[in-house]
Design an enzyme around this catalytic site. Structure first.
Site, PDB file in Angstrom:
ATOM      1  N   GLY A   1      10.760   1.117  10.562  1.00 48.45           N
ATOM      2  CA  GLY A   1      11.022  -0.660  11.326  1.00 48.45           C
ATOM      3  C   GLY A   1      12.846  -0.194  11.617  1.00 48.45           C
ATOM      4  N   LEU A   2      13.087   1.044  11.506  1.00 45.05           N
ATOM      5  CA  LEU A   2      14.445   1.358  12.646  1.00 45.05           C
ATOM      6  C   LEU A   2      14.112   1.323  14.342  1.00 45.05           C
ATOM      7  CD1 LEU A   2      17.100   2.475  13.690  1.00 45.05           C
ATOM      8  CD2 LEU A   2      16.304   5.208  13.493  1.00 45.05           C
TER       9      LEU A   2
ATOM     10  N   ASP B   1     -20.525  -2.477 -18.883  1.00 41.37           N
ATOM     11  CA  ASP B   1     -19.436  -1.817 -19.141  1.00 41.37           C
ATOM     12  C   ASP B   1     -19.659  -0.252 -18.040  1.00 41.37           C
ATOM     13  OD1 ASP B   1     -18.074  -3.381 -20.257  1.00 41.37           O
ATOM     14  OD2 ASP B   1     -17.993  -2.237 -22.618  1.00 41.37           O
TER      15      ASP B   1
ATOM     16  N   ASP C   1      19.889   8.824   9.838  1.00 38.56           N
ATOM     17  CA  ASP C   1      21.474   8.174  10.082  1.00 38.56           C
ATOM     18  C   ASP C   1      22.048   6.814   8.769  1.00 38.56           C
ATOM     19  OD1 ASP C   1      23.100   6.355  11.154  1.00 38.56           O
ATOM     20  OD2 ASP C   1      22.243   6.327  13.014  1.00 38.56           O
TER      21      ASP C   1
HETATM   22  S1  SF4 Z   1     -12.299  -4.053 -20.745  1.00 32.00           S
HETATM   23 FE1  SF4 Z   1     -14.419  -5.921 -20.627  1.00 32.00          FE
HETATM   24  S2  SF4 Z   1     -15.508  -5.179 -18.874  1.00 32.00           S
HETATM   25 FE2  SF4 Z   1     -14.205  -3.572 -19.965  1.00 32.00          FE
HETATM   26  S3  SF4 Z   1     -14.742  -2.123 -21.126  1.00 32.00           S
HETATM   27 FE3  SF4 Z   1     -13.651  -3.872 -21.984  1.00 32.00          FE
HETATM   28  S4  SF4 Z   1     -15.070  -5.777 -22.597  1.00 32.00           S
HETATM   29 FE4  SF4 Z   1     -15.947  -4.122 -21.219  1.00 32.00          FE
END
Ligand code: SF4
Length: 515
Positions: free
Chosen positions: A414-415, A36, A279
């Protein structure tokens, strides 16, 4: 929960991390498994920060689950205090750690650390990033601004700016712009929070006369609490676009009891005149699809329709908590709002609406690129490009100017392509011609053909007589391409045996030569 490659919002602890990263003197101890720590990248890479976010992870692994993970949390919190000496610590758990129920708040309190500790209860499986940021900010303000015995001395005319945060879309620049507006009105900024605020600054929030909530997704919960408990009124208008900025100035001036004129008369506002000067053949009625967080999407739809003359052909937001505003705007536009955090659903809606411009998030930028539609970003989630080196606000007067530039220029490109197509065979501007400012080096111009001469000098020899409205439309085309447009249209009409050139003939010819 489902796995997704793209997501508009992360889990709520990422919102808490945004608040901790925005502030000074705060440290976040997060009970989280090894994987994480990816959230660090969001801040250091996207915002080009010079330092890591102030977060310590417990980074437990699978083999730790059989042991005492609570001990891991306690030593991580103690070490984080010893190393960073924060003025305030916030503690919580990520999605995975929430499942092992270690109670980070209770554990940190039991440690008796020599700084205040705010425990966060962020339900990862039912809430998302914006909610997590709003709740974290609210809990910090509640902890540091207790209910007063009496209203503090507010003789100094000042206001707080609430809501700007890390990883916000142009928050840094919006704060500068709104501070400038307040200065014009003679109003001092007491505290900006969470962005750049230390815990001691948060404690001074009640000293201001009123609050300005720039980003309801992050600041609204706190602003409503301050209104209730500290008797501080709060602005309701989000100053995005020229009209909303004027309303915002009037609202702020009324709350402060000052004259709004110095800010209303700011000569640097260019959006209204710039949009009138473009324009209309190329911009008025352009179909625009708008998607983002509810606040930015609702504001963008109003600016697109009322200030630039676009037709909004689709509108939506990804954060359900604020969808009411989007539903109201969609009702004004006679559209069904799309409230979804599924980017595939958004992509399908864009394809169905067939817009000529998309105003969206980083996700819609990818979708529009794949579909070959011009796009401008108006909202988080953000990308590294949304942290430009230059000043580029979305709010206030300079923000309105920036909206004009960033929404209209993709269409003007685009113009230009259209002009290049029309000029491809022009005697002066053909592919083989040299630069016009280096005349002596330029190859000889192509000799115009007999038929071209004939078309220019005798446009109406029985064929190609122009109706009044087609002629009027032709006059809207810039003078430097008008002759070419006339010749092309007459040639187009002649090829089809049309005796009269009507408005539709002009458009058909334009489409034909623009292919
Ligand atoms: S979404 Fe998934 S990767 Fe992110 S913190 Fe939660 S468990 Fe972890």
């Amino acid at each position: 929960m489902k796995l997704s490659v793209w997501t508009y919002e992360g889990p709520p602890h990422v919102g808490a991390m945004r608040v901790a990263t925005a502030m000074r003197g705060v440290h976040y101890v997060l009970h989280a498994p090894q994987g994480d720590t990816y959230a660090d990248l969001l801040f250091t890479m996207i915002e080009r920060r010079g330092e890591r976010p102030p977060v310590t992870y417990t980074t437990f692994q699978a083999r730790d689950l059989g042991k005492d993970t609570a001990d891991l949390f306690k030593s991580a919190a103690r070490d984080a205090y010893d190393r960073f000496k924060p003025e305030l610590m916030i503690v919580g758990a990520s999605c995975t750690a929430e499942l092992i129920q270690d109670d980070p708040g209770g554990l940190a309190t039991a440690l008796g650390l020599p700084c205040p500790v705010v425990a966060l209860e962020l339900p990862s499986y039912s809430r998302k990033e914006h909610w997590g940021a709003a709740e974290t900010f609210y809990q910090i303000v509640r902890a540091l601004c207790p209910k007063p015995e009496a209203v503090p001395d507010r003789s100094r005319l000042s206001a707080n700016i609430l809501g700007p945060c890390a990883l916000g879309f142009r928050h840094r620049d919006d704060v500068r712009e709104i501070t400038r507006l307040l200065e014009m009105l003679g109003i001092a900024v007491n505290v900006v929070a969470p962005l750049g605020a230390a815990p001691a600054d948060i404690a001074r929030i009640p000293d201001a006369r009123f609050n300005i909530c720039l980003y309801p997704e992050i600041g609204d919960e706190t602003a409503r609490w301050l209104e209730r408990v500290h008797v501080q009124p709060c602005t309701k208008t989000i100053p995005i676009g020229a009209a909303a900025t004027r309303r915002f100035i009037a609202e702020v001036a009324a709350l402060a009891g000052v004259d709004p004129a110095p800010a209303l008369d700011d000569p640097t506002l260019r959006l209204p005149w710039w949009s009138r000067s473009v324009d209309s053949t190329y911009l008025t009625g352009k179909r625009v699809f708008v998607f983002g967080d509810a606040t930015h999407a609702a504001a963008a739809a109003r600016v697109a329709r009322e200030e630039l003359g676009f037709e909004v052909c689709g509108i939506g937001c990804y954060n359900r908590e604020f969808a009411r505003e989007i539903r109201a705007v969609a009702a004004e536009l006679g559209l069904d709002p799309l409230v979804s955090d599924d980017h595939l659903e958004v992509e399908a809606a864009i394809i169905a609406a067939q817009p000529e411009l998309v105003l969206g998030t980083q996700m819609e930028r990818h979708i529009a690129k794949r579909l070959g539609i011009p796009c401008a970003v108006i909202s988080a989630p953000v990308h590294v490009q949304d942290f430009p080196a230059r000043h580029s606000p979305q709010m206030g007067i300079e923000g309105a100017n920036v909206l004009f530039d960033s929404w209209v220029h993709p269409l003007v490109m685009g113009l230009e392509e259209h002009l290049l197509t029309m000029f491809r065979d022009d005697p002066e501007f053909h592919d083989g011609a040299g630069p016009s400012h280096l005349h002596s080096h330029a190859p000889a111009p192509l000799v115009p053909s007999e038929t071209e001469h004939a078309a220019v000098s005798a446009p109406s020899d029985g064929q190609g007589a122009w109706t009044a409205d087609a002629e009027a439309e032709l006059r809207k085309i810039p003078f430097f391409v008008r002759g070419k447009a006339r010749r092309n249209t007459e040639a187009f009409a002649a090829e089809r045996g049309l005796a009269t050139i009507e408005l539709a003939t002009l458009y058909d010819a334009k489409a034909h030569y623009g292919r």
